[in-house]
Scaffold this motif. Structure first.
Motif, PDB file in Angstrom:
ATOM      1  N   GLY A 117       3.547   3.515 -15.584  1.00 50.17           N
ATOM      2  CA  GLY A 117       3.324   3.313 -14.167  1.00 50.17           C
ATOM      3  C   GLY A 117       1.893   3.565 -13.731  1.00 50.17           C
ATOM      4  N   THR A 118       1.510   2.925 -12.644  1.00 48.79           N
ATOM      5  CA  THR A 118       0.195   3.130 -12.042  1.00 48.79           C
ATOM      6  C   THR A 118       0.370   3.218 -10.529  1.00 48.79           C
ATOM      7  OG1 THR A 118      -2.081   2.298 -11.929  1.00 48.79           O
ATOM      8  CG2 THR A 118      -0.348   0.642 -11.907  1.00 48.79           C
ATOM      9  N   GLN A 119      -0.309   4.191  -9.917  1.00 49.39           N
ATOM     10  CA  GLN A 119      -0.131   4.457  -8.493  1.00 49.39           C
ATOM     11  C   GLN A 119      -0.962   3.499  -7.657  1.00 49.39           C
ATOM     12  OE1 GLN A 119       1.760   7.035  -6.774  1.00 49.39           O
ATOM     13  NE2 GLN A 119       1.178   5.748  -5.019  1.00 49.39           N
ATOM     14  N   VAL A 120      -0.325   2.910  -6.666  1.00 49.95           N
ATOM     15  CA  VAL A 120      -1.006   2.094  -5.668  1.00 49.95           C
ATOM     16  C   VAL A 120      -0.783   2.737  -4.308  1.00 49.95           C
ATOM     17  CG1 VAL A 120      -1.055  -0.129  -4.475  1.00 49.95           C
ATOM     18  CG2 VAL A 120      -0.830  -0.048  -6.970  1.00 49.95           C
ATOM     19  N   THR A 121      -1.867   3.039  -3.622  1.00 48.81           N
ATOM     20  CA  THR A 121      -1.777   3.639  -2.298  1.00 48.81           C
ATOM     21  C   THR A 121      -2.552   2.772  -1.312  1.00 48.81           C
ATOM     22  OG1 THR A 121      -1.650   5.855  -3.258  1.00 48.81           O
ATOM     23  CG2 THR A 121      -2.193   5.707  -0.915  1.00 48.81           C
ATOM     24  N   VAL A 122      -1.870   2.343  -0.259  1.00 52.18           N
ATOM     25  CA  VAL A 122      -2.486   1.492   0.748  1.00 52.18           C
ATOM     26  C   VAL A 122      -2.564   2.275   2.054  1.00 52.18           C
ATOM     27  CG1 VAL A 122      -2.422  -0.721   1.940  1.00 52.18           C
ATOM     28  CG2 VAL A 122      -1.473  -0.518  -0.375  1.00 52.18           C
ATOM     29  N   SER A 123      -3.772   2.487   2.532  1.00 53.40           N
ATOM     30  CA  SER A 123      -3.959   3.250   3.770  1.00 53.40           C
ATOM     31  C   SER A 123      -4.008   2.311   4.968  1.00 53.40           C
ATOM     32  CB  SER A 123      -5.250   4.062   3.689  1.00 53.40           C
ATOM     33  OG  SER A 123      -6.367   3.199   3.588  1.00 53.40           O
ATOM     34  N   SER A 124      -3.525   2.817   6.092  1.00 55.09           N
ATOM     35  CA  SER A 124      -3.498   1.984   7.310  1.00 55.09           C
ATOM     36  C   SER A 124      -4.771   2.099   8.111  1.00 55.09           C
ATOM     37  CB  SER A 124      -2.307   2.394   8.179  1.00 55.09           C
ATOM     38  OG  SER A 124      -2.369   3.765   8.486  1.00 55.09           O
TER      39      SER A 124
END
Length: 124
Positions: A117-124
Motif C-alpha cells: 500500500g501507498t498513502q494518498v492524502t488530499v487536502s481541501s
C-alpha cells in the motif's frame, strides 16, 4: 510468487494529480489481471479500478470514473494509476493486487497477491 510494491503516494491539494505505480517482481505481470483498491480510515476496502491482461478491458468504480485511469506496461512489469482532479474523499491507502483469473473482482477476495500500500492524502 509475485511481489508487488506500490509507490507514488503523497500529499496533494484538491484538484491536483498523482501517479501511482505498482512494480512487480518474481513473475511477469503480463499474465495477471491487475486491480487497484483503497481503504480509508474507519472504512472497508473498496474497489477502484481493474485492467485485464494485455490491457484490453478496464473497469472503474463510479466514484473515480473520469478522474482516475489504470494502465499497464508489461515491458516494465508495472501497473499505473493516474489520478487527476483529486478530492479529499480520495484520501486512503491505495493497494494494487494481481489475480490469474480473468474478469474484475470488485470485492478483492479473489486476488492472489497484494502490495503493502501507498498513502494518498488530499487536502481541501
Amino acid at each position: 510468487q509475485v511481489q508487488l510494491v506500490e509507490s507514488g503516494g503523497g500529499l496533494v491539494q484538491a484538484g491536483g494529480s498523482l501517479r501511482l505505480s505498482c512494480a512487480g517482481s518474481g513473475r511477469t505481470l503480463s499474465i495477471y489481471t491487475m486491480g487497484w483498491f483503497r481503504q480509508a480510515p474507519g472504512k472497508e476496502r473498496e474497489f477502484v479500478a481493474h485492467i485485464s491482461w494485455r490491457g484490453r478491458t478496464t473497469n472503474y468504480s463510479d466514484s473515480v470514473k473520469g478522474r482516475l485511469a489504470i494502465s499497464r506496461d508489461d515491458a516494465k512489469n508495472t501497473v499505473y494509476l493516474q489520478m487527476n482532479s483529486l478530492k479529499p474523499e480520495d484520501t486512503a491507502v491505495y493497494y494494487c493486487a494481481a489475480r490469474r483469473m480473468v474478469g474484475p473482482d470488485y470485492s478483492g477476495q479473489k486476488y492472489d497477491y497484494w502490495g503493502q500500500g501507498t498513502q494518498v492524502t488530499v487536502s481541501s
